[in-house]
Design a protein around this motif. Structure first.
Motif, PDB file in Angstrom:
ATOM      1  N   TYR A  24     -18.819  -9.293  -4.303  1.00  0.00           N
ATOM      2  CA  TYR A  24     -19.067  -8.939  -2.900  1.00  0.00           C
ATOM      3  C   TYR A  24     -18.378  -7.608  -2.627  1.00  0.00           C
ATOM      4  N   GLN A  52     -23.889  -5.865  -1.699  1.00  0.00           N
ATOM      5  CA  GLN A  52     -24.516  -7.136  -2.012  1.00  0.00           C
ATOM      6  C   GLN A  52     -23.465  -8.212  -2.244  1.00  0.00           C
ATOM      7  N   SER A  54     -23.076 -11.684  -4.244  1.00  0.00           N
ATOM      8  CA  SER A  54     -23.716 -12.444  -5.328  1.00  0.00           C
ATOM      9  C   SER A  54     -23.041 -13.794  -5.487  1.00  0.00           C
ATOM     10  N   THR A  59     -28.539 -13.765  -4.311  1.00  0.00           N
ATOM     11  CA  THR A  59     -28.014 -12.481  -3.840  1.00  0.00           C
ATOM     12  C   THR A  59     -28.393 -12.236  -2.391  1.00  0.00           C
ATOM     13  N   ARG A  61     -28.256  -9.105   0.482  1.00  0.00           N
ATOM     14  CA  ARG A  61     -27.978  -7.700   0.789  1.00  0.00           C
ATOM     15  C   ARG A  61     -27.380  -7.621   2.180  1.00  0.00           C
TER      16      ARG A  61
END
Length: 74
Positions: A24, A52, A54, A59, A61
């Motif tokens: 992150y 992003q 994860s 994931t 955005r």
């Protein structure tokens, strides 16, 4: 899209044991809790920017913008 100071709760699809945070953007988000696997993770927007989050194969955005709302003048 988030505004500076917003809180983001990421709740990916249910998975036994939850999802670990694998990455992150720490320069724009603060993780409230740890990176260990959990059913949800909460982040606070601490700076303007983008990146992003994860969670394994999941994931998100993220884009943090300035808060352009001005409080009413007395």
């Amino acid at each position: 899209m988030l505004r500076f100071g917003d809180r983001l709760e990421v709740t990916p699809p249910a998975r036994r044991g939850g999802w670990p945070v694998t990455a992150y953007p720490a320069e724009i988000l603060r993780l409230d809790g740890g990176v260990a696997a959990a059913p949800r993770h909460v982040f606070d927007a601490i700076a303007v920017g983008q990146g992003q989050i994860s969670l394994g194969a999941f994931t998100v955005r993220v884009r943090v913008m300035r808060d352009l709302v001005q409080p009413p003048q007395p």
